[in-house]
Design a protein around this motif. Structure first.
Motif, PDB file in Angstrom:
ATOM      1  N   CYS A  16       1.441  -1.557  -0.002  1.00  0.00           N
ATOM      2  CA  CYS A  16       0.576   0.036  -0.062  1.00  0.00           C
ATOM      3  C   CYS A  16       0.715   1.077  -0.160  1.00  0.00           C
ATOM      4  O   CYS A  16       0.683   2.276  -1.290  1.00  0.00           O
ATOM      5  CB  CYS A  16      -0.375  -0.102   1.089  1.00  0.00           C
ATOM      6  SG  CYS A  16      -2.271  -0.908   1.025  1.00  0.00           S
ATOM      7  N   LYS A  19       1.737   1.675  -4.135  1.00  0.00           N
ATOM      8  CA  LYS A  19       1.118   2.280  -4.634  1.00  0.00           C
ATOM      9  C   LYS A  19       0.791   3.711  -3.789  1.00  0.00           C
ATOM     10  O   LYS A  19       0.057   4.160  -4.689  1.00  0.00           O
ATOM     11  CB  LYS A  19       0.153   0.983  -4.713  1.00  0.00           C
ATOM     12  CG  LYS A  19      -1.187   1.297  -5.303  1.00  0.00           C
ATOM     13  CD  LYS A  19      -1.394   0.928  -6.419  1.00  0.00           C
ATOM     14  CE  LYS A  19      -2.273   0.864  -6.999  1.00  0.00           C
ATOM     15  NZ  LYS A  19      -3.312  -0.469  -7.821  1.00  0.00           N
ATOM     16  N   TRP A  20       0.680   4.235  -2.893  1.00  0.00           N
ATOM     17  CA  TRP A  20       0.169   5.502  -2.846  1.00  0.00           C
ATOM     18  C   TRP A  20       0.899   6.284  -2.318  1.00  0.00           C
ATOM     19  O   TRP A  20       1.034   7.445  -2.023  1.00  0.00           O
ATOM     20  CB  TRP A  20      -0.596   5.356  -1.215  1.00  0.00           C
ATOM     21  CG  TRP A  20      -2.230   4.376  -1.494  1.00  0.00           C
ATOM     22  CD1 TRP A  20      -2.343   4.281  -2.513  1.00  0.00           C
ATOM     23  CD2 TRP A  20      -2.708   3.697  -0.643  1.00  0.00           C
ATOM     24  NE1 TRP A  20      -3.692   2.914  -1.880  1.00  0.00           N
ATOM     25  CE2 TRP A  20      -3.401   3.082  -1.016  1.00  0.00           C
ATOM     26  CE3 TRP A  20      -2.460   3.376   1.451  1.00  0.00           C
ATOM     27  CZ2 TRP A  20      -5.026   1.672  -0.385  1.00  0.00           C
ATOM     28  CZ3 TRP A  20      -2.978   2.600   1.463  1.00  0.00           C
ATOM     29  CH2 TRP A  20      -3.935   1.862   1.304  1.00  0.00           C
ATOM     30  N   SER A  53      -1.830  -8.515  -4.861  1.00  0.00           N
ATOM     31  CA  SER A  53      -1.514  -7.363  -4.316  1.00  0.00           C
ATOM     32  C   SER A  53      -2.641  -6.328  -5.102  1.00  0.00           C
ATOM     33  O   SER A  53      -3.161  -5.848  -4.014  1.00  0.00           O
ATOM     34  CB  SER A  53       0.251  -7.266  -4.984  1.00  0.00           C
ATOM     35  OG  SER A  53       0.752  -8.318  -4.162  1.00  0.00           O
ATOM     36  N   ASN A  54      -2.365  -6.790  -5.755  1.00  0.00           N
ATOM     37  CA  ASN A  54      -3.649  -5.217  -6.847  1.00  0.00           C
ATOM     38  C   ASN A  54      -4.727  -5.494  -5.811  1.00  0.00           C
ATOM     39  O   ASN A  54      -5.032  -4.308  -5.719  1.00  0.00           O
ATOM     40  CB  ASN A  54      -3.097  -5.203  -8.367  1.00  0.00           C
ATOM     41  CG  ASN A  54      -1.954  -4.522  -8.432  1.00  0.00           C
ATOM     42  OD1 ASN A  54      -1.367  -4.433  -8.124  1.00  0.00           O
ATOM     43  ND2 ASN A  54      -1.416  -5.196  -9.820  1.00  0.00           N
ATOM     44  N   TYR A  55      -5.315  -6.475  -6.421  1.00  0.00           N
ATOM     45  CA  TYR A  55      -7.025  -6.066  -5.493  1.00  0.00           C
ATOM     46  C   TYR A  55      -6.892  -5.779  -3.606  1.00  0.00           C
ATOM     47  O   TYR A  55      -7.605  -5.508  -3.097  1.00  0.00           O
ATOM     48  CB  TYR A  55      -6.955  -7.180  -5.585  1.00  0.00           C
ATOM     49  CG  TYR A  55      -8.660  -8.179  -5.327  1.00  0.00           C
ATOM     50  CD1 TYR A  55     -10.402  -7.498  -5.657  1.00  0.00           C
ATOM     51  CD2 TYR A  55      -8.880  -8.314  -3.618  1.00  0.00           C
ATOM     52  CE1 TYR A  55     -11.353  -7.758  -4.770  1.00  0.00           C
ATOM     53  CE2 TYR A  55      -9.845  -8.849  -2.746  1.00  0.00           C
ATOM     54  CZ  TYR A  55     -11.406  -8.254  -3.606  1.00  0.00           C
ATOM     55  OH  TYR A  55     -12.369  -8.790  -2.999  1.00  0.00           O
ATOM     56  N   VAL A  57      -4.683  -4.303  -2.732  1.00  0.00           N
ATOM     57  CA  VAL A  57      -4.586  -2.880  -2.061  1.00  0.00           C
ATOM     58  C   VAL A  57      -5.740  -1.801  -2.168  1.00  0.00           C
ATOM     59  O   VAL A  57      -5.762  -1.165  -1.571  1.00  0.00           O
ATOM     60  CB  VAL A  57      -3.593  -2.329  -2.531  1.00  0.00           C
ATOM     61  CG1 VAL A  57      -3.604  -0.531  -2.852  1.00  0.00           C
ATOM     62  CG2 VAL A  57      -1.814  -2.797  -2.483  1.00  0.00           C
ATOM     63  N   ASP A  58      -6.620  -2.288  -3.082  1.00  0.00           N
ATOM     64  CA  ASP A  58      -7.850  -1.757  -3.156  1.00  0.00           C
ATOM     65  C   ASP A  58      -8.445  -1.628  -2.915  1.00  0.00           C
ATOM     66  O   ASP A  58      -9.366  -0.576  -1.949  1.00  0.00           O
ATOM     67  CB  ASP A  58      -7.894  -1.924  -4.720  1.00  0.00           C
ATOM     68  CG  ASP A  58      -7.234  -1.282  -6.452  1.00  0.00           C
ATOM     69  OD1 ASP A  58      -6.408  -0.559  -5.930  1.00  0.00           O
ATOM     70  OD2 ASP A  58      -6.602  -2.191  -7.517  1.00  0.00           O
ATOM     71  N   ASP A  59      -9.065  -2.982  -2.240  1.00  0.00           N
ATOM     72  CA  ASP A  59     -10.080  -3.425  -0.988  1.00  0.00           C
ATOM     73  C   ASP A  59      -9.591  -2.960   0.110  1.00  0.00           C
ATOM     74  O   ASP A  59     -10.385  -2.290   0.714  1.00  0.00           O
ATOM     75  CB  ASP A  59      -9.683  -4.650  -0.755  1.00  0.00           C
ATOM     76  CG  ASP A  59     -10.916  -5.864  -0.313  1.00  0.00           C
ATOM     77  OD1 ASP A  59     -11.773  -4.716  -0.915  1.00  0.00           O
ATOM     78  OD2 ASP A  59     -10.647  -6.226  -0.245  1.00  0.00           O
ATOM     79  N   LYS A  61      -8.190   0.175   0.204  1.00  0.00           N
ATOM     80  CA  LYS A  61      -8.676   1.627   0.651  1.00  0.00           C
ATOM     81  C   LYS A  61     -10.256   1.425   0.367  1.00  0.00           C
ATOM     82  O   LYS A  61     -10.138   2.719   1.036  1.00  0.00           O
ATOM     83  CB  LYS A  61      -7.749   2.059  -1.355  1.00  0.00           C
ATOM     84  CG  LYS A  61      -8.078   3.813  -1.590  1.00  0.00           C
ATOM     85  CD  LYS A  61      -7.417   3.878  -3.148  1.00  0.00           C
ATOM     86  CE  LYS A  61      -7.648   5.401  -3.165  1.00  0.00           C
ATOM     87  NZ  LYS A  61      -6.586   6.176  -4.588  1.00  0.00           N
ATOM     88  N   LYS A  62     -10.488   1.064  -0.366  1.00  0.00           N
ATOM     89  CA  LYS A  62     -11.785   0.255  -0.163  1.00  0.00           C
ATOM     90  C   LYS A  62     -12.259   1.045   1.559  1.00  0.00           C
ATOM     91  O   LYS A  62     -13.327   1.379   1.949  1.00  0.00           O
ATOM     92  CB  LYS A  62     -12.326   0.238  -0.659  1.00  0.00           C
ATOM     93  CG  LYS A  62     -12.701  -0.021  -2.480  1.00  0.00           C
ATOM     94  CD  LYS A  62     -13.304  -0.945  -3.334  1.00  0.00           C
ATOM     95  CE  LYS A  62     -13.241  -0.588  -4.807  1.00  0.00           C
ATOM     96  NZ  LYS A  62     -13.316  -1.774  -5.720  1.00  0.00           N
ATOM     97  N   TYR A  63     -11.688   0.002   2.070  1.00  0.00           N
ATOM     98  CA  TYR A  63     -12.100  -0.447   3.597  1.00  0.00           C
ATOM     99  C   TYR A  63     -12.018   1.120   4.178  1.00  0.00           C
ATOM    100  O   TYR A  63     -12.789   1.735   5.164  1.00  0.00           O
ATOM    101  CB  TYR A  63     -11.304  -1.526   3.793  1.00  0.00           C
ATOM    102  CG  TYR A  63     -11.612  -1.372   5.557  1.00  0.00           C
ATOM    103  CD1 TYR A  63     -12.414  -2.945   5.703  1.00  0.00           C
ATOM    104  CD2 TYR A  63     -10.705  -1.103   6.426  1.00  0.00           C
ATOM    105  CE1 TYR A  63     -12.556  -3.152   7.428  1.00  0.00           C
ATOM    106  CE2 TYR A  63     -11.281  -1.469   8.197  1.00  0.00           C
ATOM    107  CZ  TYR A  63     -11.863  -1.942   7.744  1.00  0.00           C
ATOM    108  OH  TYR A  63     -11.768  -2.991   9.176  1.00  0.00           O
TER     109      TYR A  63
END
Length: 71
Positions: A16, A19-20, A53-55, A57-59, A61-63
Motif C-alpha cells: 500500500c 502504491k500510494w 496484491s493489486n486487488y 491494495v484496492d480493497d 483503500k475502499k475499506y
C-alpha cells in the motif's frame, strides 16, 4: 496473530505504501486507526492471502474510505 498473518500484514502495509506514495509508518497508522488490521486483515487472512496484491491494495483503500480514513 500467527507468524504468517503478521508477515501478510507487513507485506500489505509495504504494498500500500508503495502504491500510494506514503511511508509504511503512515499506512500502518491509517490502517490501525480504521481497525483494518485487527478487524479485517487478520481475521480474514485465510481468504485474503489467496488474492492478488493489486486487488488487496484496492480493497484496503475502499475499506479505509468507508470508515472515513483518507489516504
Amino acid at each position: 496473530m500467527n507468524n504468517e498473518a503478521m508477515e501478510f500484514v507487513v507485506y500489505l502495509i509495504h504494498a500500500c505504501a508503495n502504491k500510494w506514495n506514503k511511508s509504511p509508518k503512515q499506512v500502518y497508522r491509517k490502517m490501525k486507526e480504521a481497525g483494518c488490521i485487527d478487524k479485517y486483515l487478520v481475521p480474514n487472512y485465510d481468504i485474503l492471502h489467496t488474492q492478488g496484491s493489486n486487488y488487496l491494495v484496492d480493497d484496503i483503500k475502499k475499506y479505509l474510505a468507508i470508515r472515513g480514513v483518507m489516504i
